[in-house]
Motif scaffolding. Structure first.
Motif, PDB file in Angstrom:
ATOM      1  N   PRO A  25       0.818  -1.222   0.000  1.00 32.87           N
ATOM      2  CA  PRO A  25       0.000   0.000   0.000  1.00 32.87           C
ATOM      3  C   PRO A  25       0.849   1.267   0.000  1.00 32.87           C
ATOM      4  N   ALA A  26       1.935   1.245   0.762  1.00 32.01           N
ATOM      5  CA  ALA A  26       2.807   2.419   0.821  1.00 32.01           C
ATOM      6  C   ALA A  26       3.452   2.665  -0.540  1.00 32.01           C
ATOM      7  N   TYR A  27       3.814   1.582  -1.220  1.00 26.94           N
ATOM      8  CA  TYR A  27       4.436   1.716  -2.536  1.00 26.94           C
ATOM      9  C   TYR A  27       3.456   2.313  -3.548  1.00 26.94           C
ATOM     10  N   ILE A  28       2.239   1.802  -3.555  1.00 27.48           N
ATOM     11  CA  ILE A  28       1.224   2.286  -4.496  1.00 27.48           C
ATOM     12  C   ILE A  28       0.932   3.759  -4.256  1.00 27.48           C
ATOM     13  N   ASP A  29       0.953   4.131  -3.001  1.00 28.60           N
ATOM     14  CA  ASP A  29       0.710   5.501  -2.617  1.00 28.60           C
ATOM     15  C   ASP A  29       1.842   6.413  -3.085  1.00 28.60           C
ATOM     16  N   GLU A  30       3.022   5.876  -3.042  1.00 29.63           N
ATOM     17  CA  GLU A  30       4.219   6.632  -3.356  1.00 29.63           C
ATOM     18  C   GLU A  30       4.379   6.847  -4.863  1.00 29.63           C
ATOM     19  N   VAL A  31       3.903   5.898  -5.680  1.00 26.97           N
ATOM     20  CA  VAL A  31       4.168   5.991  -7.125  1.00 26.97           C
ATOM     21  C   VAL A  31       3.764   7.345  -7.728  1.00 26.97           C
ATOM     22  N   GLN A  39      -1.144   7.710 -15.192  1.00 27.51           N
ATOM     23  CA  GLN A  39      -1.390   6.530 -14.354  1.00 27.51           C
ATOM     24  C   GLN A  39      -1.736   6.871 -12.911  1.00 27.51           C
ATOM     25  N   GLY A  40      -1.501   8.123 -12.555  1.00 27.66           N
ATOM     26  CA  GLY A  40      -1.852   8.546 -11.205  1.00 27.66           C
ATOM     27  C   GLY A  40      -3.348   8.803 -11.061  1.00 27.66           C
ATOM     28  N   HIS A  41      -3.989   9.157 -12.185  1.00 24.57           N
ATOM     29  CA  HIS A  41      -5.441   9.348 -12.166  1.00 24.57           C
ATOM     30  C   HIS A  41      -6.148   8.031 -12.332  1.00 24.57           C
ATOM     31  N   LEU A  42      -5.624   7.264 -13.267  1.00 23.62           N
ATOM     32  CA  LEU A  42      -6.303   6.096 -13.785  1.00 23.62           C
ATOM     33  C   LEU A  42      -5.207   5.143 -14.257  1.00 23.62           C
ATOM     34  N   ALA A  43      -5.214   3.937 -13.777  1.00 24.04           N
ATOM     35  CA  ALA A  43      -4.112   3.030 -14.092  1.00 24.04           C
ATOM     36  C   ALA A  43      -4.473   1.995 -15.144  1.00 24.04           C
ATOM     37  N   GLY A  44      -3.715   1.960 -16.209  1.00 18.39           N
ATOM     38  CA  GLY A  44      -3.865   0.875 -17.176  1.00 18.39           C
ATOM     39  C   GLY A  44      -3.989   1.278 -18.627  1.00 18.39           C
ATOM     40  N   VAL A  45      -4.442   2.504 -18.903  1.00 20.34           N
ATOM     41  CA  VAL A  45      -4.613   2.913 -20.291  1.00 20.34           C
ATOM     42  C   VAL A  45      -3.279   3.416 -20.842  1.00 20.34           C
ATOM     43  N   GLY A  46      -2.872   2.867 -21.974  1.00 24.84           N
ATOM     44  CA  GLY A  46      -1.638   3.288 -22.620  1.00 24.84           C
ATOM     45  C   GLY A  46      -1.934   3.950 -23.952  1.00 24.84           C
ATOM     46  N   ASN A  47      -0.910   4.137 -24.740  1.00 22.04           N
ATOM     47  CA  ASN A  47      -1.047   4.929 -25.965  1.00 22.04           C
ATOM     48  C   ASN A  47      -2.078   4.388 -26.961  1.00 22.04           C
TER      49      ASN A  47
END
Length: 264
Positions: free
Chosen positions: A124-130, A162-170
């Motif tokens: 959780p700390a890592y995900i928060d930090e990214v 990816q900070g707003h929404l994770a997974g969508v790429g180009n």
DNA sequence: TGTGATGTTGAATG
DNA sequence: GCATTCAACATCAC
């Protein structure tokens, strides 16, 4: 080829091959992609451990270890997994491999070395930090809409963040804009509510469709933008032609006559 | 030989 | 402090 659907396929592959097997050796052939450990330290941490599960969030795949820690497998642009038995099946760009007690190996390939492997004690700390936003397939419509409020960036830039929404790429970002008929350069703040809802729906529909086909693009419909990312090609319904531009810092394909621009 | 590539990030800028 | 942009990363394939 790792965006959310591709990483989902990697997760399935990982789960089917590498869980509940003791790691008896860790072979590091290029420690460049190991972000917080040296090759020898990485080996020390993983040897005699067992993967017990996995968790995917966006393009990030976390392998769960039997000591409660996690190992992030981020595939960058060209990462791939390769499970094999015969040493000669090792691939050309393998950067490290786990040897399991059943005699098989899980190799991590990455020609371009943009992948990142991180040993994590506190997930959780890592995900928060990214920071890493909610997964694009699990985020609620309300949360998606809330994330858009007040954004002055382009739609494409928003979808890629990816900070707003994770997974969508180009590629999927272009597909979402295309199918929702919104110009990727539109200013998020200027997009009407009903169009935002349509973007949310298209995003989920497209990603789910791709996940269901294990990201095997050859099974995607012929009219998907992916099949013809080419400048000058006729757009849908005989309207205009496909254009190419840099939007949100990435090469973007769109049809200006088909996709409505919202701006100030 | 030059160019572009399915991603992220840290520094620079507003 | 926050949002956003952009060059840099390393290497291969066309």
């Amino acid at each position: 080829m790792p965006e959310l659907p591709e990483v989902n396929t990697f997760q399935r592959y990982f789960d089917e091959t590498s869980l509940q097997q003791k790691i008896v050796e860790v072979e590091v052939s290029d420690e460049k992609i190991l972000r917080n450990l040296s090759g020898p330290a990485f080996r020390d941490r993983l040897i005699n451990r067992t993967f017990t599960g996995s968790y995917r969030r966006g393009k990030y795949l976390f392998g769960e270890l039997d000591n409660g820690h996690h190992l992030l497998l981020h595939f960058g642009m060209t990462g791939d997994l390769n499970y094999y038995q015969a040493p000669e099946d090792r691939t050309r760009f393998e950067r490290f491999a786990f040897h399991f007690n059943n005699g098989f190996r899980l190799g991590f390939d990455d020609p371009r070395k943009f992948a990142r492997i991180v040993y994590i004690e506190d997930l959780p700390a890592y995900i928060d930090e990214v920071p890493l936003g909610e997964d694009a397939l699990r985020i609620s419509e309300a949360d998606f809409l809330a994330k858009m409020i007040g954004r002055k960036t382009s739609l494409k830039g928003f979808l890629l963040n990816q900070g707003h929404l994770a997974g969508v790429g180009n590629l999927y970002a272009d597909e979402i804009c295309f199918q929702a008929r919104v110009h990727p350069g539109s200013v998020v703040d200027a997009i009407p509510d009903e169009v935002r809802v349509r973007l949310f729906q298209k995003m989920q529909e497209i990603l789910q469709y791709a996940v269901d086909r294990q990201a095997y693009y050859k099974e995607y419909p012929e009219d998907w933008l992916w099949q013809w990312r080419e400048e000058g090609r006729p757009g849908p319904d005989g309207i205009g032609v496909m254009e190419r531009a840099t939007i949100g810092g990435r090469t973007t394909y769109f049809c200006a006559d088909y996709q409505v621009f919202y701006g100030h």
